[in-house]
Every structure is written in structure tokens, then in C-alpha cells.
Design a protein around this motif. Sequence first.
Motif, PDB file in Angstrom:
ATOM      1  N   ASP A 165      -3.319  -7.095   8.943  1.00 34.53           N
ATOM      2  CA  ASP A 165      -4.356  -7.585   8.041  1.00 34.53           C
ATOM      3  C   ASP A 165      -3.798  -8.064   6.710  1.00 34.53           C
ATOM      4  OD1 ASP A 165      -6.646  -6.869   9.768  1.00 34.53           O
ATOM      5  OD2 ASP A 165      -5.893  -4.848   9.457  1.00 34.53           O
ATOM      6  N   MET A 166      -2.507  -7.870   6.475  1.00 37.90           N
ATOM      7  CA  MET A 166      -1.876  -8.427   5.279  1.00 37.90           C
ATOM      8  C   MET A 166      -1.793  -9.945   5.436  1.00 37.90           C
ATOM      9  SD  MET A 166      -1.108  -6.124   2.984  1.00 37.90           S
ATOM     10  CE  MET A 166       0.248  -6.740   1.987  1.00 37.90           C
ATOM     11  N   PRO A 167      -1.946 -10.701   4.332  1.00 43.18           N
ATOM     12  CA  PRO A 167      -1.947 -12.168   4.449  1.00 43.18           C
ATOM     13  C   PRO A 167      -0.577 -12.724   4.797  1.00 43.18           C
ATOM     14  CG  PRO A 167      -2.044 -11.490   2.142  1.00 43.18           C
ATOM     15  CD  PRO A 167      -2.188 -10.240   2.958  1.00 43.18           C
ATOM     16  N   ASP A 168      -0.577 -13.891   5.447  1.00 41.47           N
ATOM     17  CA  ASP A 168       0.672 -14.616   5.697  1.00 41.47           C
ATOM     18  C   ASP A 168       1.223 -15.147   4.374  1.00 41.47           C
ATOM     19  OD1 ASP A 168       0.428 -14.187   8.398  1.00 41.47           O
ATOM     20  OD2 ASP A 168      -0.501 -16.135   8.799  1.00 41.47           O
ATOM     21  N   VAL A 169       2.494 -15.466   4.379  1.00 41.16           N
ATOM     22  CA  VAL A 169       3.119 -16.034   3.187  1.00 41.16           C
ATOM     23  C   VAL A 169       2.528 -17.411   2.909  1.00 41.16           C
ATOM     24  CG1 VAL A 169       5.282 -16.920   2.232  1.00 41.16           C
ATOM     25  CG2 VAL A 169       5.255 -14.747   3.471  1.00 41.16           C
ATOM     26  N   GLY A 170       2.073 -17.617   1.689  1.00 38.54           N
ATOM     27  CA  GLY A 170       1.489 -18.891   1.268  1.00 38.54           C
ATOM     28  C   GLY A 170       1.493 -18.946  -0.251  1.00 38.54           C
ATOM     29  N   ALA A 171       1.059 -20.066  -0.797  1.00 41.89           N
ATOM     30  CA  ALA A 171       1.038 -20.224  -2.246  1.00 41.89           C
ATOM     31  C   ALA A 171       0.156 -19.140  -2.876  1.00 41.89           C
ATOM     32  CB  ALA A 171       0.535 -21.607  -2.620  1.00 41.89           C
ATOM     33  N   ASN A 172       0.741 -18.375  -3.805  1.00 38.30           N
ATOM     34  CA  ASN A 172       0.058 -17.309  -4.551  1.00 38.30           C
ATOM     35  C   ASN A 172      -0.409 -16.132  -3.678  1.00 38.30           C
ATOM     36  OD1 ASN A 172       0.242 -18.695  -7.090  1.00 38.30           O
ATOM     37  ND2 ASN A 172      -1.409 -20.028  -6.375  1.00 38.30           N
ATOM     38  N   SER A 173       0.094 -16.035  -2.452  1.00 37.21           N
ATOM     39  CA  SER A 173      -0.326 -14.930  -1.578  1.00 37.21           C
ATOM     40  C   SER A 173       0.335 -13.620  -2.009  1.00 37.21           C
ATOM     41  CB  SER A 173       0.039 -15.229  -0.119  1.00 37.21           C
ATOM     42  OG  SER A 173       1.450 -15.247   0.044  1.00 37.21           O
ATOM     43  N   LEU A 174      -0.383 -12.531  -1.765  1.00 34.35           N
ATOM     44  CA  LEU A 174       0.148 -11.182  -1.997  1.00 34.35           C
ATOM     45  C   LEU A 174       0.478 -10.602  -0.629  1.00 34.35           C
ATOM     46  CD1 LEU A 174      -2.568 -10.144  -4.604  1.00 34.35           C
ATOM     47  CD2 LEU A 174      -0.166 -10.638  -5.132  1.00 34.35           C
ATOM     48  N   SER A 175       1.585 -11.046  -0.069  1.00 31.03           N
ATOM     49  CA  SER A 175       1.875 -10.776   1.345  1.00 31.03           C
ATOM     50  C   SER A 175       2.659  -9.506   1.590  1.00 31.03           C
ATOM     51  CB  SER A 175       2.636 -11.966   1.953  1.00 31.03           C
ATOM     52  OG  SER A 175       1.884 -13.150   1.814  1.00 31.03           O
ATOM     53  N   ILE A 176       3.217  -8.909   0.539  1.00 24.98           N
ATOM     54  CA  ILE A 176       4.004  -7.692   0.708  1.00 24.98           C
ATOM     55  C   ILE A 176       3.561  -6.667  -0.329  1.00 24.98           C
ATOM     56  CG2 ILE A 176       6.327  -6.682   0.642  1.00 24.98           C
ATOM     57  CD1 ILE A 176       7.448  -9.372   1.474  1.00 24.98           C
ATOM     58  N   ALA A 177       3.315  -5.452   0.129  1.00 23.92           N
ATOM     59  CA  ALA A 177       3.014  -4.344  -0.770  1.00 23.92           C
ATOM     60  C   ALA A 177       4.100  -3.291  -0.611  1.00 23.92           C
ATOM     61  CB  ALA A 177       1.647  -3.745  -0.449  1.00 23.92           C
ATOM     62  N   PHE A 178       4.365  -2.571  -1.684  1.00 24.32           N
ATOM     63  CA  PHE A 178       5.370  -1.510  -1.655  1.00 24.32           C
ATOM     64  C   PHE A 178       4.883  -0.382  -2.541  1.00 24.32           C
ATOM     65  CE2 PHE A 178       9.249   0.510  -3.425  1.00 24.32           C
ATOM     66  CZ  PHE A 178       9.834   0.943  -2.240  1.00 24.32           C
ATOM     67  N   GLY A 179       4.863   0.816  -2.007  1.00 21.78           N
ATOM     68  CA  GLY A 179       4.406   1.911  -2.851  1.00 21.78           C
ATOM     69  C   GLY A 179       4.290   3.221  -2.103  1.00 21.78           C
ATOM     70  N   ASP A 180       3.963   4.240  -2.856  1.00 16.21           N
ATOM     71  CA  ASP A 180       3.670   5.555  -2.299  1.00 16.21           C
ATOM     72  C   ASP A 180       2.168   5.583  -2.013  1.00 16.21           C
ATOM     73  OD1 ASP A 180       3.153   8.205  -1.763  1.00 16.21           O
ATOM     74  OD2 ASP A 180       4.361   9.001  -3.402  1.00 16.21           O
ATOM     75  N   PHE A 181       1.793   5.190  -0.810  1.00 18.68           N
ATOM     76  CA  PHE A 181       0.382   5.031  -0.476  1.00 18.68           C
ATOM     77  C   PHE A 181      -0.341   6.372  -0.377  1.00 18.68           C
ATOM     78  CE2 PHE A 181       1.724   0.783   0.282  1.00 18.68           C
ATOM     79  CZ  PHE A 181       0.593   0.003   0.158  1.00 18.68           C
ATOM     80  N   LYS A 182       0.395   7.437  -0.116  1.00 15.54           N
ATOM     81  CA  LYS A 182      -0.263   8.748  -0.051  1.00 15.54           C
ATOM     82  C   LYS A 182      -0.830   9.121  -1.417  1.00 15.54           C
ATOM     83  CE  LYS A 182       1.170  11.353   3.146  1.00 15.54           C
ATOM     84  NZ  LYS A 182      -0.050  11.339   3.988  1.00 15.54           N
ATOM     85  N   ARG A 183      -0.142   8.718  -2.467  1.00 14.29           N
ATOM     86  CA  ARG A 183      -0.637   8.964  -3.817  1.00 14.29           C
ATOM     87  C   ARG A 183      -1.449   7.781  -4.342  1.00 14.29           C
ATOM     88  NH1 ARG A 183       4.581  10.925  -7.115  1.00 14.29           N
ATOM     89  NH2 ARG A 183       3.065  10.975  -8.825  1.00 14.29           N
ATOM     90  N   GLY A 184      -1.197   6.614  -3.811  1.00 12.79           N
ATOM     91  CA  GLY A 184      -1.822   5.417  -4.369  1.00 12.79           C
ATOM     92  C   GLY A 184      -3.169   5.053  -3.786  1.00 12.79           C
ATOM     93  N   TYR A 185      -3.378   5.292  -2.476  1.00 12.86           N
ATOM     94  CA  TYR A 185      -4.632   4.869  -1.833  1.00 12.86           C
ATOM     95  C   TYR A 185      -5.269   6.072  -1.155  1.00 12.86           C
ATOM     96  CZ  TYR A 185      -8.028   1.862   0.450  1.00 12.86           C
ATOM     97  OH  TYR A 185      -9.207   1.262   0.829  1.00 12.86           O
ATOM     98  N   LEU A 186      -6.552   6.287  -1.426  1.00  9.89           N
ATOM     99  CA  LEU A 186      -7.260   7.448  -0.874  1.00  9.89           C
ATOM    100  C   LEU A 186      -8.312   7.002   0.129  1.00  9.89           C
ATOM    101  CD1 LEU A 186      -7.788  10.534  -0.981  1.00  9.89           C
ATOM    102  CD2 LEU A 186      -9.518  10.060  -2.730  1.00  9.89           C
TER     103      LEU A 186
END
Length: 420
Positions: A353-374
Motif C-alpha cells: 500500500d506504500m506509493p510507487d516512486v514518483g514526483a514528490n512521492s513518499l515511497s519509503i518510511a523508516f522508523g520504530d513503528f512500535k513506538r511511532g504508530y499505534l
Amino acid sequence: MNFDLTDAAPEHKAGFSAGFATPRESYDELRQTFEDFKAANDERLAEIEHKRSDVLLEQKVDRINAALDAQQRRLDAVVLRAARPVMAAEPGSKPAVSEHKSAFDAYVRSGASEGLRAIETKAMSVGSNPDGGYLVPVELDTVIAERLAAISPIRSIAGVRTISGSVYKKPFMTSGPATGWVGETAARPQTASPTLDALSFPAMELYAMPAATATLLDDAAVNLDEWLASEIDQVFAEQEGIAFVNGDGVNKPKGFLNYTTVANAAWTWGNLGHIATGVAGAFAASNPSDSLVDLIYALKAGYRQNATFVMNRRTQALIRKFKDTTGVYIWQPPATASSRASLIGFPLADTEDMPDVGANSLSIAFGDFKRGYLIVDRQGVRVLRDPYSSKPYVLFYTTKRVGGGVQDFDAIKLLKFAVS
């Protein structure tokens, strides 16, 4: 007979030994295909260095790259089948059947709801009437939760909390009390009071509606709990996955890509910071992996040690060709059949569900998701039996309540394919 993966079509390789391969066999094939990919890509890079271009070689690299994706999907499917909890009893065993499970089985098979009504009246449940459906037994509820964790990429790395109400509120400190060092006998100045706020995570209704025939329901050998769990887990996982990444928060969880993003240098609480690749819709032509290293170090050390890369397979296919300064490929296949692929030493979660690479796309996320997303799950999955709407089939309107959102805005960083 030897089977050359470099010459086979990706779809042929994906189906090779399908249904018979063990996790170990699928894993070995994946590792071998990656070795073939490295050899072909090294040859392609050597041709580029000599200022030659070989179209057939480029196509060969792309073909093996696609085969690698197909085999990773196949390995994921084999491992998932092995990891999914099974509710069926061992042959010859006579497990104890709970009163709730027995009453639920009678309701699913024949529509007899007296047993469930009595149980939920005894438990003083609210809102559990025939119009709202009945709670599934705790055994089935647990299995559904375990299956979702196994197949939902964001759920498998995020923080998960079970609640009994409709909203979970989490307090956080926008500014803490003043602190400082003092001598042993020095006066202690009064500190400022902390400023508190709260994040709200409402649980929204997610539903599925599997259908069954009368023959299936009459067959005493069929484990209806297992059937129901297998019918709804994939549907729930797909819908959750979309919402956890891109959901707008209206009658669904709010996805982490739906929050305001700012350049990481100007990051403030309530926004997610991003790092730019420097090129619209692409990595930089020179040292393209530098932006990935910048993304890693945009995250504070306390979050970095448990961080995960999140992207889809098409973005992975681009990155798979990158090497570090020592000539080692920065993408590596899983170390074991049941583990994740890695990128620059960090685990990588395949999230389509992450977007494909394109102009202004946010295609890659990096983080500690256990603390970052609930993710918040309200206790209980409900089932409403409907034998009328789609005769001769019996529909099972199955609902669960799920919410989600960012809980720590400093724990997730994004890579933006833009100039700045």
C-alpha cells in the motif's frame, strides 16, 4: 535436471513447485536467484563503466529482479501457511468445548441463538442482540488476532493495544518540567509544571461478509471456526493495511502518510519529518543510496535500534541494484526462511500500500513503528447470521472495531522523491 532461473519467465518461476515447496526449499531458491541477480547486475554495471549498453543484458537483469519478487511472494505465502494458527483438533483427541463455543457453533450452523443470548445476558453484555450480532468465542477471537498479526505488514511492526471502550486517549507531554544540576547543599529552585495534551484513537468498524452454502453448514466434519477465520483474515488484513498507510481518519484509522510532513530540519511535534532525494521522482544519479543513509540518521539513536524500512516491492526492485562503497549490495535476502529481507542492515517490511516512486512521492518510511504508530483493537469480533439477503446462501456479517494513528511523531521519518 537443472532448472535455470535466469532464463525462465517470472510467472513460471513463481509457480514452480507451487503447493509442494517447503519454506526451506523456497528460501534456497530465493537465495540462488539473488546470486544470479548479483552476477547479471555486476555484468550490466561493467558494461556501463565501459560506456557500452546491452539491451538484452538490461532485460535479463529486470527479468531476474522480477523473478526475485515472485519468489519472495511465494516464500512469504509458504511461511504464512506454516505460521497461521490452526483451530482443528488433533485426530483422535477430544478437546473440551466451552459453553460459548458450543452455542456459537449451533448459531452458525442452524441460526439457533438461544444459547448465545443466555450467555451474553449472563455476562451482562451491552448491545449484543440479534440486530448487532453475537460475540465470537474467545478462541476464535484470539486466532483472528494472531492471523492478522501474521499477514498485516504494519500490524506486525506497530504497537497494538486492546481496549474495551470506543476511544483510546493517550496523554503526552508537550513541554516537560524544568530540570537542572545542583550542588548537594544548594537551593532547589521551583520547577515549571509540565504541559499535557492527549491523542485520541477512536475504534472504527471494519466488516467482512463471507457466504456459506447449506451443505457446508450441515457438514459436521467442517470446523466452522476455522472456516470463518480463514474467510475473513485476508479481507480484514487488506483493508487494515490500506488504512494504516493511507487512511484519512474518517470512519477508518488515520494512516501515517496522511499526516502533514515537513523537511526534517524544520520538524515539529504533530508533523512527520522527511528527507528529500534531491531529484523529483527518482534517486540521485550519483551515489543514490546516500539518501537512504541520510534517512537512517534522521532518526534519533533511541528509535534507530528498533527501526524498520517500509516500502512496496516495486521500490525494492529499484534499490536492489544499489551497492555500498565496498561493492556489497545494500539489499539482502532474508537470513532465514521466516525472517525479513534487510536494507543496510535494517529489516524491511513489504507493504504494497506504500506509493510507487514518483514526483514528490513518499515511497519509503523508516522508523520504530512500535513506538511511532499505534493500533487499537476493541475487544470482541461480532457475527450476524443472515440467511435471507442472498438465498440460497447464508451470509455472515462479521465486524470488528479497529483504530490507529501516529502516537510518536519523532519515531517515523519519510523519504520524499523530490528536489527538496
